[in-house]
Design a protein around this motif. Structure first.
Motif, PDB file in Angstrom:
ATOM      1  N   SER A 139      -2.670  12.400  -9.386  1.00 36.63           N
ATOM      2  CA  SER A 139      -2.349  13.806  -9.213  1.00 36.63           C
ATOM      3  C   SER A 139      -3.621  14.621  -9.348  1.00 36.63           C
ATOM      4  N   ASP A 140      -3.655  15.709  -8.637  1.00 35.43           N
ATOM      5  CA  ASP A 140      -4.750  16.671  -8.768  1.00 35.43           C
ATOM      6  C   ASP A 140      -4.153  18.059  -8.600  1.00 35.43           C
ATOM      7  N   GLN A 141      -4.975  19.042  -8.343  1.00 41.12           N
ATOM      8  CA  GLN A 141      -4.472  20.404  -8.244  1.00 41.12           C
ATOM      9  C   GLN A 141      -3.521  20.587  -7.071  1.00 41.12           C
ATOM     10  N   ASN A 142      -3.661  19.803  -6.015  1.00 39.59           N
ATOM     11  CA  ASN A 142      -2.888  20.013  -4.794  1.00 39.59           C
ATOM     12  C   ASN A 142      -1.723  19.047  -4.601  1.00 39.59           C
ATOM     13  N   THR A 143      -1.722  17.933  -5.292  1.00 42.17           N
ATOM     14  CA  THR A 143      -0.662  16.945  -5.077  1.00 42.17           C
ATOM     15  C   THR A 143      -0.095  16.458  -6.409  1.00 42.17           C
ATOM     16  N   ALA A 144       1.152  16.093  -6.382  1.00 45.28           N
ATOM     17  CA  ALA A 144       1.815  15.537  -7.560  1.00 45.28           C
ATOM     18  C   ALA A 144       1.646  14.021  -7.569  1.00 45.28           C
ATOM     19  N   PHE A 145       1.655  13.445  -8.749  1.00 45.50           N
ATOM     20  CA  PHE A 145       1.575  11.996  -8.910  1.00 45.50           C
ATOM     21  C   PHE A 145       2.800  11.361  -8.262  1.00 45.50           C
ATOM     22  N   GLN A 146       2.587  10.221  -7.590  1.00 45.12           N
ATOM     23  CA  GLN A 146       3.698   9.434  -7.063  1.00 45.12           C
ATOM     24  C   GLN A 146       3.499   7.984  -7.467  1.00 45.12           C
ATOM     25  N   ASN A 147       4.607   7.357  -7.893  1.00 39.11           N
ATOM     26  CA  ASN A 147       4.581   5.931  -8.197  1.00 39.11           C
ATOM     27  C   ASN A 147       4.442   5.142  -6.901  1.00 39.11           C
ATOM     28  N   ALA A 148       4.013   3.895  -7.014  1.00 40.06           N
ATOM     29  CA  ALA A 148       3.832   3.054  -5.825  1.00 40.06           C
ATOM     30  C   ALA A 148       5.126   2.928  -5.027  1.00 40.06           C
ATOM     31  N   TYR A 149       6.273   2.797  -5.701  1.00 41.86           N
ATOM     32  CA  TYR A 149       7.525   2.634  -4.969  1.00 41.86           C
ATOM     33  C   TYR A 149       7.926   3.887  -4.178  1.00 41.86           C
ATOM     34  N   GLN A 150       7.270   5.015  -4.431  1.00 39.25           N
ATOM     35  CA  GLN A 150       7.541   6.251  -3.703  1.00 39.25           C
ATOM     36  C   GLN A 150       6.578   6.468  -2.535  1.00 39.25           C
ATOM     37  N   ARG A 151       5.610   5.599  -2.387  1.00 37.32           N
ATOM     38  CA  ARG A 151       4.519   5.810  -1.433  1.00 37.32           C
ATOM     39  C   ARG A 151       4.646   4.902  -0.217  1.00 37.32           C
ATOM     40  N   PRO A 152       3.890   5.202   0.828  1.00 34.48           N
ATOM     41  CA  PRO A 152       3.877   4.317   2.007  1.00 34.48           C
ATOM     42  C   PRO A 152       3.224   2.970   1.675  1.00 34.48           C
ATOM     43  N   TYR A 153       3.527   1.982   2.494  1.00 32.95           N
ATOM     44  CA  TYR A 153       2.970   0.641   2.363  1.00 32.95           C
ATOM     45  C   TYR A 153       1.985   0.408   3.502  1.00 32.95           C
ATOM     46  N   ILE A 154       0.972  -0.385   3.217  1.00 27.84           N
ATOM     47  CA  ILE A 154       0.010  -0.799   4.228  1.00 27.84           C
ATOM     48  C   ILE A 154       0.266  -2.270   4.516  1.00 27.84           C
ATOM     49  N   ARG A 155       0.366  -2.616   5.806  1.00 22.61           N
ATOM     50  CA  ARG A 155       0.594  -4.012   6.208  1.00 22.61           C
ATOM     51  C   ARG A 155      -0.741  -4.654   6.555  1.00 22.61           C
ATOM     52  N   PHE A 156      -0.991  -5.808   5.985  1.00 18.70           N
ATOM     53  CA  PHE A 156      -2.191  -6.584   6.288  1.00 18.70           C
ATOM     54  C   PHE A 156      -1.777  -7.907   6.925  1.00 18.70           C
ATOM     55  N   ASP A 157      -2.404  -8.258   8.010  1.00 21.39           N
ATOM     56  CA  ASP A 157      -2.224  -9.565   8.639  1.00 21.39           C
ATOM     57  C   ASP A 157      -3.242 -10.503   8.004  1.00 21.39           C
ATOM     58  N   LEU A 158      -2.763 -11.488   7.276  1.00 19.20           N
ATOM     59  CA  LEU A 158      -3.668 -12.365   6.532  1.00 19.20           C
ATOM     60  C   LEU A 158      -4.504 -13.251   7.440  1.00 19.20           C
ATOM     61  N   ASN A 159      -3.969 -13.627   8.600  1.00 21.86           N
ATOM     62  CA  ASN A 159      -4.773 -14.413   9.538  1.00 21.86           C
ATOM     63  C   ASN A 159      -5.991 -13.627   9.986  1.00 21.86           C
ATOM     64  N   ASP A 160      -5.805 -12.356  10.283  1.00 22.81           N
ATOM     65  CA  ASP A 160      -6.932 -11.506  10.679  1.00 22.81           C
ATOM     66  C   ASP A 160      -7.912 -11.316   9.526  1.00 22.81           C
ATOM     67  N   LEU A 161      -7.384 -11.080   8.321  1.00 19.25           N
ATOM     68  CA  LEU A 161      -8.272 -10.874   7.169  1.00 19.25           C
ATOM     69  C   LEU A 161      -9.099 -12.105   6.858  1.00 19.25           C
ATOM     70  N   PHE A 162      -8.446 -13.268   6.855  1.00 19.40           N
ATOM     71  CA  PHE A 162      -9.163 -14.497   6.512  1.00 19.40           C
ATOM     72  C   PHE A 162     -10.070 -14.986   7.640  1.00 19.40           C
ATOM     73  N   ALA A 163      -9.916 -14.441   8.829  1.00 25.58           N
ATOM     74  CA  ALA A 163     -10.791 -14.813   9.955  1.00 25.58           C
ATOM     75  C   ALA A 163     -12.091 -14.012   9.943  1.00 25.58           C
ATOM     76  N   GLU A 164     -12.151 -12.965   9.120  1.00 26.23           N
ATOM     77  CA  GLU A 164     -13.350 -12.127   9.056  1.00 26.23           C
ATOM     78  C   GLU A 164     -14.529 -12.945   8.553  1.00 26.23           C
ATOM     79  N   ASP A 165     -15.681 -12.698   9.116  1.00 31.78           N
ATOM     80  CA  ASP A 165     -16.916 -13.362   8.686  1.00 31.78           C
ATOM     81  C   ASP A 165     -17.656 -12.419   7.738  1.00 31.78           C
ATOM     82  N   TYR A 166     -17.619 -12.737   6.447  1.00 35.01           N
ATOM     83  CA  TYR A 166     -18.245 -11.857   5.465  1.00 35.01           C
ATOM     84  C   TYR A 166     -19.624 -12.306   5.170  1.00 35.01           C
TER      85      TYR A 166
END
Length: 166
Positions: A139-166
């Protein structure tokens, strides 16, 4: 967290993970799970300095017919080991949607109803190599705190992530 990282990096089976848990000096109390999508295997663990118990859907503890019943092919706990409120709400939603649980159902109809996951939530779809993650907001001056269950989710494709060359 280092133990879980080592499991992800070095172990190739749920049995390897169990062996690692048994051989290390455990320092805290946790309930956690390890799964293998390729072998279609999952174990939940009661983990502490003095106890390491592995559970499947057929021997899951603590067993309580009212607030923590055993459900075929599901290993679950609410917020803690002995938590009738969260475990009871979770078991009701799992039974209600049994056989039709998708990530959408889990997010909208199970997690949001149970209201579990204040800091973060991670849903793993082993069959499709995907993970869905939500984290709390600060939370800050402009937004209220939200728990994780109240927030959007980000989808990650693990095949794409693990194919990355770091």
């Amino acid at each position: 967290m280092y133990v879980l990282r080592d499991i992800l990096q070095f172990d190739t089976s749920v049995q390897d993970a169990t062996n690692r848990f048994e051989s290390i000096r455990r320092t805290c109390y946790l309930i956690l799970g390890v799964g293998d999508g390729k072998q279609d295997e999952f174990l939940g663990y009661q983990y502490s300095t003095s106890v390491l118990n592995a559970y499947t859907d057929t021997n899951m503890e603590p067993y309580n017919e009212t607030w923590h019943p055993r459900i075929d092919n599901i290993v679950y706990w609410g917020m803690d080991w002995m938590d009738p409120g969260y475990s009871g709400a979770l078991s009701q939603q799992l039974e209600l949607y049994y056989g039709n649980i998708t990530y959408n159902t889990a997010i909208k109809d199970i997690i949001a109803h149970v209201q579990s996951g204040d800091l973060h939530i991670a849903l793993y779809d082993y069959a499709n190599d995907q993970v869905f993650i939500s984290i709390h907001s600060k939370s800050d001056q402009n937004t209220a705190f939200q728990n994780a269950y109240q927030r959007p989710y980000i989808r990650f494709d693990l095949n794409d992530l693990f194919a990355e060359d770091y």
